[in-house]
Design a protein around this motif. Structure first.
Motif, PDB file in Angstrom:
ATOM      1  N   PHE A  44       0.833  -1.207   0.000  1.00 13.78           N
ATOM      2  CA  PHE A  44       0.000   0.000   0.000  1.00 13.78           C
ATOM      3  C   PHE A  44       0.865   1.254   0.000  1.00 13.78           C
ATOM      4  O   PHE A  44       0.651   2.175  -0.799  1.00 13.78           O
ATOM      5  CB  PHE A  44      -0.918   0.005   1.224  1.00 13.78           C
ATOM      6  N   PHE A  45       1.835   1.292   0.890  1.00 17.15           N
ATOM      7  CA  PHE A  45       2.652   2.498   0.997  1.00 17.15           C
ATOM      8  C   PHE A  45       3.543   2.684  -0.230  1.00 17.15           C
ATOM      9  O   PHE A  45       3.827   3.815  -0.627  1.00 17.15           O
ATOM     10  CB  PHE A  45       3.486   2.457   2.281  1.00 17.15           C
ATOM     11  N   GLU A  46       3.975   1.573  -0.834  1.00 14.62           N
ATOM     12  CA  GLU A  46       4.740   1.696  -2.079  1.00 14.62           C
ATOM     13  C   GLU A  46       3.873   2.306  -3.175  1.00 14.62           C
ATOM     14  O   GLU A  46       4.307   3.204  -3.914  1.00 14.62           O
ATOM     15  CB  GLU A  46       5.249   0.316  -2.514  1.00 14.62           C
ATOM     16  N   SER A  47       2.637   1.802  -3.283  1.00 13.36           N
ATOM     17  CA  SER A  47       1.722   2.341  -4.298  1.00 13.36           C
ATOM     18  C   SER A  47       1.402   3.802  -4.017  1.00 13.36           C
ATOM     19  O   SER A  47       1.345   4.631  -4.937  1.00 13.36           O
ATOM     20  CB  SER A  47       0.426   1.520  -4.326  1.00 13.36           C
ATOM     21  N   ALA A  48       1.186   4.114  -2.732  1.00 10.18           N
ATOM     22  CA  ALA A  48       0.888   5.499  -2.364  1.00 10.18           C
ATOM     23  C   ALA A  48       2.063   6.406  -2.713  1.00 10.18           C
ATOM     24  O   ALA A  48       1.877   7.521  -3.228  1.00 10.18           O
ATOM     25  CB  ALA A  48       0.569   5.594  -0.873  1.00 10.18           C
ATOM     26  N   ALA A  49       3.276   5.925  -2.458  1.00  8.11           N
ATOM     27  CA  ALA A  49       4.463   6.728  -2.765  1.00  8.11           C
ATOM     28  C   ALA A  49       4.569   6.986  -4.266  1.00  8.11           C
ATOM     29  O   ALA A  49       4.948   8.091  -4.694  1.00  8.11           O
ATOM     30  CB  ALA A  49       5.714   6.017  -2.250  1.00  8.11           C
ATOM     31  N   GLN A  50       4.233   5.983  -5.073  1.00  5.55           N
ATOM     32  CA  GLN A  50       4.269   6.162  -6.530  1.00  5.55           C
ATOM     33  C   GLN A  50       3.255   7.218  -6.973  1.00  5.55           C
ATOM     34  O   GLN A  50       3.550   8.068  -7.823  1.00  5.55           O
ATOM     35  CB  GLN A  50       3.977   4.829  -7.223  1.00  5.55           C
ATOM     36  N   ILE A  51       2.060   7.159  -6.376  1.00  3.96           N
ATOM     37  CA  ILE A  51       1.024   8.139  -6.738  1.00  3.96           C
ATOM     38  C   ILE A  51       1.453   9.543  -6.318  1.00  3.96           C
ATOM     39  O   ILE A  51       1.259  10.515  -7.063  1.00  3.96           O
ATOM     40  CB  ILE A  51      -0.324   7.758  -6.093  1.00  3.96           C
ATOM     41  N   PHE A  52       2.051   9.648  -5.140  1.00  4.67           N
ATOM     42  CA  PHE A  52       2.512  10.965  -4.694  1.00  4.67           C
ATOM     43  C   PHE A  52       3.625  11.488  -5.604  1.00  4.67           C
ATOM     44  O   PHE A  52       3.727  12.696  -5.835  1.00  4.67           O
ATOM     45  CB  PHE A  52       2.990  10.908  -3.240  1.00  4.67           C
ATOM     46  N   ALA A  53       4.432  10.572  -6.110  1.00  3.90           N
ATOM     47  CA  ALA A  53       5.470  10.993  -7.065  1.00  3.90           C
ATOM     48  C   ALA A  53       4.819  11.544  -8.333  1.00  3.90           C
ATOM     49  O   ALA A  53       5.272  12.560  -8.893  1.00  3.90           O
ATOM     50  CB  ALA A  53       6.379   9.809  -7.394  1.00  3.90           C
ATOM     51  N   GLU A  54       3.740  10.888  -8.783  1.00  3.64           N
ATOM     52  CA  GLU A  54       3.006  11.387  -9.952  1.00  3.64           C
ATOM     53  C   GLU A  54       2.424  12.777  -9.672  1.00  3.64           C
ATOM     54  O   GLU A  54       2.478  13.673 -10.522  1.00  3.64           O
ATOM     55  CB  GLU A  54       1.868  10.423 -10.306  1.00  3.64           C
ATOM     56  N   ILE A  55       1.869  12.933  -8.472  1.00  6.17           N
ATOM     57  CA  ILE A  55       1.277  14.228  -8.110  1.00  6.17           C
ATOM     58  C   ILE A  55       2.350  15.311  -8.065  1.00  6.17           C
ATOM     59  O   ILE A  55       2.141  16.438  -8.543  1.00  6.17           O
ATOM     60  CB  ILE A  55       0.544  14.119  -6.753  1.00  6.17           C
ATOM     61  N   GLU A  56       3.513  14.971  -7.502  1.00  2.90           N
ATOM     62  CA  GLU A  56       4.603  15.945  -7.437  1.00  2.90           C
ATOM     63  C   GLU A  56       5.077  16.324  -8.841  1.00  2.90           C
ATOM     64  O   GLU A  56       5.361  17.496  -9.119  1.00  2.90           O
ATOM     65  CB  GLU A  56       5.768  15.380  -6.615  1.00  2.90           C
ATOM     66  N   ASP A  57       5.158  15.318  -9.725  1.00  6.26           N
ATOM     67  CA  ASP A  57       5.564  15.608 -11.113  1.00  6.26           C
ATOM     68  C   ASP A  57       4.550  16.538 -11.778  1.00  6.26           C
ATOM     69  O   ASP A  57       4.926  17.516 -12.453  1.00  6.26           O
ATOM     70  CB  ASP A  57       5.680  14.307 -11.913  1.00  6.26           C
ATOM     71  N   ALA A  58       3.265  16.223 -11.585  1.00  2.86           N
ATOM     72  CA  ALA A  58       2.217  17.062 -12.180  1.00  2.86           C
ATOM     73  C   ALA A  58       2.240  18.466 -11.576  1.00  2.86           C
ATOM     74  O   ALA A  58       2.015  19.462 -12.275  1.00  2.86           O
ATOM     75  CB  ALA A  58       0.853  16.413 -11.969  1.00  2.86           C
ATOM     76  N   LYS A  59       2.526  18.538 -10.299  1.00  2.00           N
ATOM     77  CA  LYS A  59       2.609  19.842  -9.625  1.00  2.00           C
ATOM     78  C   LYS A  59       3.755  20.673 -10.205  1.00  2.00           C
ATOM     79  O   LYS A  59       3.590  21.874 -10.486  1.00  2.00           O
ATOM     80  CB  LYS A  59       2.808  19.620  -8.121  1.00  2.00           C
ATOM     81  N   GLU A  60       4.931  20.040 -10.376  1.00  5.22           N
ATOM     82  CA  GLU A  60       6.075  20.759 -10.941  1.00  5.22           C
ATOM     83  C   GLU A  60       5.781  21.219 -12.372  1.00  5.22           C
ATOM     84  O   GLU A  60       6.144  22.333 -12.770  1.00  5.22           O
ATOM     85  CB  GLU A  60       7.317  19.861 -10.919  1.00  5.22           C
ATOM     86  N   LYS A  61       5.116  20.353 -13.126  1.00  2.00           N
ATOM     87  CA  LYS A  61       4.761  20.734 -14.499  1.00  2.00           C
ATOM     88  C   LYS A  61       3.755  21.885 -14.484  1.00  2.00           C
ATOM     89  O   LYS A  61       3.826  22.813 -15.302  1.00  2.00           O
ATOM     90  CB  LYS A  61       4.170  19.534 -15.246  1.00  2.00           C
ATOM     91  N   LEU A  62       2.828  21.835 -13.520  1.00  3.18           N
ATOM     92  CA  LEU A  62       1.846  22.914 -13.391  1.00  3.18           C
ATOM     93  C   LEU A  62       2.548  24.235 -13.081  1.00  3.18           C
ATOM     94  O   LEU A  62       2.208  25.281 -13.644  1.00  3.18           O
ATOM     95  CB  LEU A  62       0.842  22.568 -12.283  1.00  3.18           C
ATOM     96  N   ILE A  63       3.537  24.189 -12.199  1.00  2.00           N
ATOM     97  CA  ILE A  63       4.282  25.410 -11.854  1.00  2.00           C
ATOM     98  C   ILE A  63       4.982  25.977 -13.091  1.00  2.00           C
ATOM     99  O   ILE A  63       4.967  27.193 -13.342  1.00  2.00           O
ATOM    100  CB  ILE A  63       5.296  25.109 -10.728  1.00  2.00           C
ATOM    101  N   ARG A  64       5.586  25.075 -13.884  1.00  5.61           N
ATOM    102  CA  ARG A  64       6.271  25.541 -15.103  1.00  5.61           C
ATOM    103  C   ARG A  64       5.272  26.135 -16.096  1.00  5.61           C
ATOM    104  O   ARG A  64       5.528  27.186 -16.707  1.00  5.61           O
ATOM    105  CB  ARG A  64       7.026  24.373 -15.751  1.00  5.61           C
ATOM    106  N   ASP A  65       4.131  25.465 -16.238  1.00  8.73           N
ATOM    107  CA  ASP A  65       3.134  25.948 -17.199  1.00  8.73           C
ATOM    108  C   ASP A  65       2.510  27.267 -16.746  1.00  8.73           C
ATOM    109  O   ASP A  65       2.128  28.099 -17.576  1.00  8.73           O
ATOM    110  CB  ASP A  65       2.049  24.890 -17.414  1.00  8.73           C
ATOM    111  N   ILE A  66       2.409  27.456 -15.437  1.00  8.90           N
ATOM    112  CA  ILE A  66       1.909  28.745 -14.927  1.00  8.90           C
ATOM    113  C   ILE A  66       2.902  29.857 -15.269  1.00  8.90           C
ATOM    114  O   ILE A  66       2.511  30.967 -15.662  1.00  8.90           O
ATOM    115  CB  ILE A  66       1.668  28.668 -13.403  1.00  8.90           C
ATOM    116  N   LYS A  67       4.193  29.554 -15.118  1.00  9.97           N
ATOM    117  CA  LYS A  67       5.217  30.547 -15.474  1.00  9.97           C
ATOM    118  C   LYS A  67       5.144  30.888 -16.967  1.00  9.97           C
ATOM    119  O   LYS A  67       5.287  32.056 -17.364  1.00  9.97           O
ATOM    120  CB  LYS A  67       6.602  30.013 -15.125  1.00  9.97           C
TER     121      LYS A  67
END
Length: 427
Positions: A44-67
């Motif tokens: 469970f925690f491995e899967s959760a960590a993978q999803i959080f990594a996806e969210i962090e990637d999407a967040k970083e991309k969102l920050i770049r796209d906002i810029k």
């Protein structure tokens, strides 16, 4: 306790493969449960960590796209349209940045992950709703950049949906382990409370013993005092004082009883005076109140003058009393006037003698010593009473806590044994 999953998933295995119960000390149980939790929920925690990594990637991309959106150049359009579009872009970026601040990977435990999932989902929906108008206007000027931003937001929402599905699948198992851990903590807390409570009982018991010794000392000193040379004089004076106080109180009560039959007439006089139908002087008003409340305190001459005035008012019929009632009041006034002076004289004599005896007693050293000892004795008895009450409440509380402790121990043993056969040794 949420243990149905344990019975379903692990219980059957235990039935199929009987195992000898291990013995584990309660103090070591937390670590053992943590190890089992990691073993059961590692995926469970491995899967959760993978999803959080996806969210962090999407967040970083969102920050770049906002810029990119912030510095994008608009097409050639009228200045009014540009002003509206720029304002919409700035508003949308501001709302997006607030939302981004809410997206922070939590600690890898179930409650924090649940809270993250809930709060970020709410933040995303609120941002989309609030920026709907700005989104439409900004997209007119910057379609590519705005489209990229909202693609990133959709990616985050997709990851959140995956996280919710993961939580739903594992929630019963996670809650089961969490509740076991919580029960362990509650047992620890109650054990600490009981230790503290027993310590307080011991301290208060020692304090009670000390106070009882002090009470014994004060009692002994009072006993010694009663053997002193001054004691007989002191006792004689106290007896005389009590006799005079009792006689004075009897006279006071007797005189009050004599005036009670006049209350109806006195109150009518008072009301008529207040309404203006009958005029009483200031002194007469004061005497009227004294006759109602404490007649023995009045001067003999003043009382006689007032009663003569009252007699005239009663006999005149101004108070509207029936003949029978009026005659009784007249007789009562005569009786009071006959007896008030000698009773007042005796009362004043008793009060004077009381004052003199009190003065004599206060001059005796033994009196001051006795008063001090009795005051100290009363204070210590109050302390004992208070401590006994506190001890009673504390003992009752500890009794209830002990019962709760045994219930939690049984609950914990049942829950843990659904995971694996374990005999818990409680300290």
């Amino acid at each position: 306790m949420a243990v149905k999953w344990l019975n379903k998933i692990i219980g059957k295995q235990n039935q199929q493969k009987p195992r000898t119960a291990d013995t584990v000390a309660f103090r070591d149980l937390g670590d053992r449960v943590s190890d089992r939790t990691r073993a059961e929920l590692g995926g469970f925690f491995e899967s959760a960590a993978q999803i959080f990594a996806e969210i962090e990637d999407a967040k970083e991309k969102l920050i770049r796209d906002i810029k990119s959106l912030k510095v994008a150049d608009p097409p050639e359009l009228p200045s009014r349209v540009l002003r509206v579009g720029f304002a919409a872009r700035d508003s949308m970026i501001k709302q997006l940045n607030v939302m981004i601040d809410r997206i922070s990977t939590p600690a890898m435990d179930y409650p924090d992950i649940m809270e993250f999932c809930k709060s970020v989902d709410i933040a995303l929906d609120a941002t989309i709703e609030k920026s709907a108008k700005s989104h439409h206007r900004a997209k007119y000027l910057f379609p590519k950049e705005v489209g990229a931003v909202f693609t990133d937001i959709r990616s985050i929402k997709i990851s959140l949906a995956k996280l919710r599905d993961l939580l739903d699948r594992e929630s019963a198992k996670i809650k089961g382990f969490d509740e076991i851990t919580e029960t362990i903590q509650r047992i620890d807390d109650i054990n600490r409370d009981i230790v503290t409570g027993n310590s307080n009982i011991k301290k208060n018991s020692s304090k009670t013993d000390e106070i009882k010794r002090e009470i014994s000392d004060y009692t002994a000193k009072l006993e010694q005092l009663s053997q002193s040379k001054e004691w007989s004089s002191f006792v004689e004076l106290e007896d005389r004082l009590k006799e005079r106080e009792m006689e004075a109180n009897n006279i006071e009560n007797n005189m009050l009883e004599l005036f009670i039959p006049l209350n109806k007439a006195l109150n009518r006089m008072k009301k008529q005076s207040e309404s203006g139908r009958y005029t009483l002087s200031k002194k007469q008003k004061e005497l009227l109140d004294v006759c109602l409340e404490n007649p023995i305190s009045a001067d003999v001459a003043d009382v006689n003058d007032f009663l003569i005035e009252m007699l005239q008012v009663v006999e005149s019929g101004a108070l509207g009393l029936k003949d029978k009632k009026r005659d009784k009041i007249v007789d009562q006034i005569d009786q009071i006037m006959d007896s008030f002076a000698p009773k007042k004289e005796r009362y004043d004599t008793l009060k004077s003698e009381t004052y003199e005896i009190e003065h004599q007693i206060s001059d005796l050293t033994i009196s001051k010593t006795k008063t001090a000892l009795e005051r100290q004795l009363a204070e210590k008895n109050r302390e004992i009473t208070q401590i006994d009450e506190e001890l009673g409440n504390l003992e009752e509380e500890l009794k209830m806590r002990s019962i709760k402790l045994e219930d939690l121990k049984a609950e914990l043993s049942d829950a843990v044994n659904l995971i694996e056969p374990v005999q818990i040794v409680f300290d």
